[in-house]
Scaffold this motif. Structure first.
Motif, PDB file in Angstrom:
ATOM      1  N   GLY A  58       0.928  -1.410  -0.029  1.00 10.52           N
ATOM      2  CA  GLY A  58      -0.035   0.056  -0.039  1.00 10.52           C
ATOM      3  C   GLY A  58       0.858   1.277   0.075  1.00 10.52           C
ATOM      4  O   GLY A  58       0.426   2.284  -0.344  1.00 10.52           O
ATOM      5  N   GLU A  59       2.293   1.159   0.125  1.00 10.17           N
ATOM      6  CA  GLU A  59       2.921   2.453   0.132  1.00 10.17           C
ATOM      7  C   GLU A  59       3.045   2.961  -1.299  1.00 10.17           C
ATOM      8  O   GLU A  59       3.255   2.189  -2.048  1.00 10.17           O
ATOM      9  CB  GLU A  59       4.383   2.188   0.697  1.00 10.17           C
ATOM     10  N   VAL A  60       3.217   4.228  -1.402  1.00  5.06           N
ATOM     11  CA  VAL A  60       3.577   4.701  -2.553  1.00  5.06           C
ATOM     12  C   VAL A  60       5.029   5.667  -2.510  1.00  5.06           C
ATOM     13  O   VAL A  60       5.031   6.617  -1.745  1.00  5.06           O
ATOM     14  CB  VAL A  60       2.430   5.708  -3.261  1.00  5.06           C
ATOM     15  N   ILE A  61       5.778   5.020  -2.841  1.00  6.86           N
ATOM     16  CA  ILE A  61       7.512   5.614  -2.841  1.00  6.86           C
ATOM     17  C   ILE A  61       7.947   6.243  -3.881  1.00  6.86           C
ATOM     18  O   ILE A  61       8.043   5.535  -5.056  1.00  6.86           O
ATOM     19  CB  ILE A  61       8.178   4.195  -2.198  1.00  6.86           C
ATOM     20  N   ALA A  62       8.337   7.417  -3.754  1.00  9.20           N
ATOM     21  CA  ALA A  62       9.332   8.038  -4.709  1.00  9.20           C
ATOM     22  C   ALA A  62      10.796   7.839  -4.432  1.00  9.20           C
ATOM     23  O   ALA A  62      11.177   8.214  -3.095  1.00  9.20           O
ATOM     24  CB  ALA A  62       9.005   9.690  -5.073  1.00  9.20           C
ATOM     25  N   LEU A  63      11.660   7.037  -5.253  1.00 10.14           N
ATOM     26  CA  LEU A  63      12.958   7.049  -5.156  1.00 10.14           C
ATOM     27  C   LEU A  63      13.406   7.976  -5.936  1.00 10.14           C
ATOM     28  O   LEU A  63      13.662   8.138  -7.266  1.00 10.14           O
ATOM     29  CB  LEU A  63      13.130   5.733  -5.761  1.00 10.14           C
ATOM     30  N   LEU A  64      13.938   9.175  -5.103  1.00  7.33           N
ATOM     31  CA  LEU A  64      14.789  10.258  -5.704  1.00  7.33           C
ATOM     32  C   LEU A  64      16.177  10.250  -5.557  1.00  7.33           C
ATOM     33  O   LEU A  64      17.030   9.737  -4.937  1.00  7.33           O
ATOM     34  CB  LEU A  64      14.171  11.805  -5.182  1.00  7.33           C
ATOM     35  N   GLY A  65      16.735  11.433  -6.320  1.00  9.33           N
ATOM     36  CA  GLY A  65      18.199  11.570  -6.432  1.00  9.33           C
ATOM     37  C   GLY A  65      18.888  11.898  -7.534  1.00  9.33           C
ATOM     38  O   GLY A  65      17.940  11.963  -8.820  1.00  9.33           O
ATOM     39  N   ALA A  66      20.062  12.343  -7.634  1.00  5.49           N
ATOM     40  CA  ALA A  66      20.624  12.953  -8.767  1.00  5.49           C
ATOM     41  C   ALA A  66      21.029  11.958  -9.496  1.00  5.49           C
ATOM     42  O   ALA A  66      21.128  10.808  -9.374  1.00  5.49           O
ATOM     43  CB  ALA A  66      21.878  13.683  -8.498  1.00  5.49           C
ATOM     44  N   ASN A  67      21.335  12.336 -10.953  1.00  6.57           N
ATOM     45  CA  ASN A  67      22.045  11.319 -11.929  1.00  6.57           C
ATOM     46  C   ASN A  67      23.247  10.351 -11.307  1.00  6.57           C
ATOM     47  O   ASN A  67      24.081  11.072 -10.840  1.00  6.57           O
ATOM     48  CB  ASN A  67      22.342  11.998 -13.316  1.00  6.57           C
ATOM     49  N   GLY A  68      23.325   9.042 -11.470  1.00  4.61           N
ATOM     50  CA  GLY A  68      24.339   8.319 -10.774  1.00  4.61           C
ATOM     51  C   GLY A  68      24.188   8.347  -9.533  1.00  4.61           C
ATOM     52  O   GLY A  68      25.286   7.660  -8.731  1.00  4.61           O
ATOM     53  N   SER A  69      23.211   8.375  -8.705  1.00  4.14           N
ATOM     54  CA  SER A  69      22.979   8.366  -7.255  1.00  4.14           C
ATOM     55  C   SER A  69      22.581   6.922  -6.829  1.00  4.14           C
ATOM     56  O   SER A  69      22.896   6.731  -5.659  1.00  4.14           O
ATOM     57  CB  SER A  69      21.974   9.468  -6.629  1.00  4.14           C
TER      58      SER A  69
END
Lengths: 279, 287
Positions: A58-69
């Motif tokens: 049920g979680e909605v997760i954004a996996l964020l970060g700069a290029n190459g992170s």
């Protein structure tokens, strides 16, 4: 294998829900993804490491970060698509390397051109998402699910068209339908908005919003939150291969939410292969 | 003149067993080569048939040296080559192109060295390199028919899996499909197709029948499935026409079939270009 957290979702409906975080009020379910001491990479070189991570139904997760992170490497690590140098990964309570039935998992790769040298229709592309190891041959029964998944992403009128004749954004939606068609309870999307114009981004967000009310667990690699922001309940920010922040979106420092805009001095720009077009 | 030659050729088909065997072999090749080739083209490994054809040369030469059936030894060697290339590709950073190049050179070099020790010399090797319909025996035909049945059976049974892996390998892995195993299977099917084709077009030209009919079909087809069906039709017609023409005008069968296949491709290319121009003109005129 364990059926923890799974529900049947053979024929998802496109209900056109307005974007909302209403699903976040629902209690979280069982652990869908568990990583412990995981180091992932290529050719023995670690590109992403995680001490401990749990993602619940049920979680909605954004996996964020700069290029190459390390966002994409981590997502592929969940699925066993990159080298696991250390640690363990469990999907639905089962070690990923032993997971035989993957029908509950939908995946949208990052750099996938939907169009190869041979003409492929949207129907054919989406149907390929119905394959599982247990039932590689029983495709005749899948017409309903294929048409439903194509309807969810709003491509019914283009179902018989060659994928190569669609715009970049439409191709991305076709690939999303392929990820959905297995009746997924866990959806892993790697940059679904890459090279997609605003209208198609909204269409994709609409489709996902409608599915979330069915208890879907969603993990999305993003450069920026965009139209998905109202849906996101949790943010994981990657920085130089490690998790820099993991928590509710409301508690995420604003500067971290926009790291994707930054130039990465180490990784450089990720190769842009595949459709890479404006829809 | 042409009509007379053609009539003579058709009469000969009913008269001579070797021509009937050649036509059966041509139909088998016409069906199997594009049915396997379409997956190779989609994987962007269109030339793997060439590589495995070269490996089969070593097998044929080995057969000539040890006085055993060259066709069966070619099957074994080509299948081993197919498995080897996929294992090398999966287990190391070696790119597909380099692995193919090693196959090209190693296969031909092995064949040349081995055949120098064959009692009959290199004379018999030529018929396997470029095809020789007149030497197709009933025994060869049985082997080819069994191999073609195996290839087609697997393609029909596992077509959706072969498509998924050829179209998007990473996605197929995410689905849990044993991609390495499927790639080895496809390479093995390719090796078997090479051997099926060796009497008709020869191991050095077989790749043309795997690739060119597919290239012709995709000019007009609207789907993967229709591309496959059109490609089989193009290949069967090309092979049969090539056999008849080669007999009528006394030309080598392999080269003739491939030239006919390329001729169909050029015609299709011109026709599709004209159609595109006409449609564009109609659309422009309609505005």
């Amino acid at each position: 294998m364990s059926d923890t957290g799974r529900k049947s979702q053979e024929h998802p409906d496109h209900s056109g829900h307005a974007h909302s975080r209403a699903h976040a009020c629902q209690p979280l379910g069982d652990v869908v993804i568990a990583v412990e001491g995981g180091r992932f990479g290529y050719g023995g070189h670690s590109s992403a490491s995680v001490a401990r991570l749990e993602i619940r139904s049920g979680e909605v997760i954004a996996l964020l970060g700069a290029n190459g992170s390390g966002k994409t490497t981590l997502m592929k690590g969940f699925l066993g698509l990159v080298d696991r140098i250390e640690g363990k990964v469990e999907l639905f309570g089962e070690p990923v390397e032993r997971l035989q039935d993957r029908s509950a998992i939908g995946y949208l790769p990052q750099r996938q051109s939907a169009a190869g040298p041979i003409p492929v229709t949207v129907n054919e592309l989406v149907r390929s998402g119905r394959l599982t190891r247990r039932n590689p041959l029983g495709l005749g029964r899948d017409d309903g699910a294929v048409q439903a998944a194509i309807a969810v992403v709003g491509l019914t009128a283009s179902a018989r068209k060659r994928v190569s004749t669609l715009s970049g954004g439409q191709q991305r939606r076709a690939l999303l339908a392929r990820a959905l068609v297995g009746g997924s309870q866990l959806l892993l999307l790697d940059e679904p908005f890459a090279g997609v114009d605003q209208a198609n981004q909204e269409a994709i967000a609409d489709a996902l919003d409608g599915l979330l009310h069915n208890g879907l667990t969603l993990v999305v690699v993003l450069h920026e939150l965009g139209p998905l922001e109202p849906l996101i309940t949790r943010v994981i920010v990657m920085d130089h291969g490690t998790i820099r922040f993991d928590g509710p979106i409301e508690q995420a420092p604003p500067e971290l939410l926009h790291m994707g805009h930054d130039h990465d001095p180490h990784g450089g720009p990720e190769p842009t292969q595949g459709i890479g077009l404006v829809g | 003149m042409g009509a007379v030659l053609l009539a003579n050729a058709i009469t000969a088909v009913f008269k001579y067993d070797f021509l009937q065997r050649a036509l059966v072999a041509a139909v088998l090749v016409g069906i199997t080569a594009p049915a396997v080739g379409i997956f190779l083209v989609q994987r962007r490994l269109a030339l793997i048939g060439d590589g495995l054809g070269h490996v089969a040369v070593t097998g044929v030469a080995l057969g000539l040296v040890v006085h055993r059936t060259p066709v069966l030894i070619a099957v074994i060697v080509a299948v081993l080559g197919a498995v080897a290339i996929e294992i090398v590709r999966a287990a190391s950073d070696t790119t597909g192109e380099i692995a193919l190049a090693v196959l090209f050179y190693g296969g031909i070099a092995g064949g040349v060295v081995l055949v120098s020790k064959a009692p009959s010399g290199s004379r018999n090797l030529t018929q396997y390199l470029f095809g020789s319909i007149t030497t197709t025996s009933n025994g060869d035909l049985v082997v080819f028919a069994v191999l073609a049945a195996v290839v087609l059976g697997v393609v029909l049974l596992l077509g959706p899996v072969l498509f998924a892996v050829s179209n998007d390998e990473e996605f197929a892995r995410a689905l849990g499909i044993p991609v390495i195993g499927i790639n080895i299977l496809l390479a093995t099917l390719t090796a078997l197709t090479v051997v099926v084709s060796m009497r008709v077009v020869g191991v050095l030209l077989v790749s043309a029948l795997m690739v060119v009919p597919v290239a012709t079909a995709q000019l007009f087809a609207g789907s993967f499935r229709s591309t496959c069906l059109y490609a089989v039709a193009v290949a069967v017609v090309s092979a049969v026409v090539g056999i008849v023409v080669s007999y009528a005008v006394d030309l080598p069968s392999g080269g003739t079939i491939v030239l006919v296949t390329i001729g169909f491709f050029v015609l299709a290319l011109v026709a599709s270009s004209l159609l595109r121009v006409m449609r564009a003109g109609a659309a422009h005129g309609g505005k």
